[in-house]
Design a protein around this motif. Structure first.
Motif, PDB file in Angstrom:
ATOM      1  N   LYS A  13       0.837  -1.206   0.000  1.00  0.00           N
ATOM      2  CA  LYS A  13       0.000   0.000   0.000  1.00  0.00           C
ATOM      3  C   LYS A  13       0.872   1.257   0.000  1.00  0.00           C
ATOM      4  N   GLN A  14       1.929   1.235   0.800  1.00  0.00           N
ATOM      5  CA  GLN A  14       2.826   2.378   0.860  1.00  0.00           C
ATOM      6  C   GLN A  14       3.479   2.623  -0.500  1.00  0.00           C
ATOM      7  N   LEU A  17       0.928   4.167  -2.854  1.00  0.00           N
ATOM      8  CA  LEU A  17       0.691   5.565  -2.492  1.00  0.00           C
ATOM      9  C   LEU A  17       1.864   6.455  -2.903  1.00  0.00           C
ATOM     10  N   LEU A  54      -4.752  13.210   0.919  1.00  0.00           N
ATOM     11  CA  LEU A  54      -4.729  11.827   1.383  1.00  0.00           C
ATOM     12  C   LEU A  54      -5.852  11.588   2.380  1.00  0.00           C
ATOM     13  N   GLU A  58      -4.550   6.698   4.711  1.00  0.00           N
ATOM     14  CA  GLU A  58      -3.358   6.802   3.862  1.00  0.00           C
ATOM     15  C   GLU A  58      -2.293   7.647   4.547  1.00  0.00           C
TER      16      GLU A  58
END
Length: 77
Positions: A13-14, A17, A54, A58
């Motif tokens: 996910k990081q 993003l 964000l 997030e």
């Protein structure tokens, strides 16, 4: 084992993003492509802290990352 899978999921996910934020920054600065990973990581870190749109989740996910963490994640794509 479950904790390990969670960390892997958070890491993915990081990365997603960070790629999204990098695309946003690149749209406003085409020369960003030629910058060093260290400079780009600092720009992303500043962007996260100021202008990035964000969601709260997030932002929390990225808040744990240091500049060095961002550099490493950017280099793994």
């Amino acid at each position: 084992m479950l904790e390990e899978k969670r960390k892997d999921l958070d890491s993915e996910k990081q990365k997603r993003l960070l790629r999204r934020l990098l695309e946003e920054l690149s749209a406003s600065d085409p020369n960003l492509y030629y910058g060093s990973t260290s400079d780009i990581a600092l720009m992303i870190q500043d962007y996260i802290e100021s202008d990035a749109k964000l969601a709260q989740e997030e932002r929390a996910l990225l808040a744990r990352l240091s500049k060095r963490d961002i550099e490493v994640l950017l280099s793994l794509h």
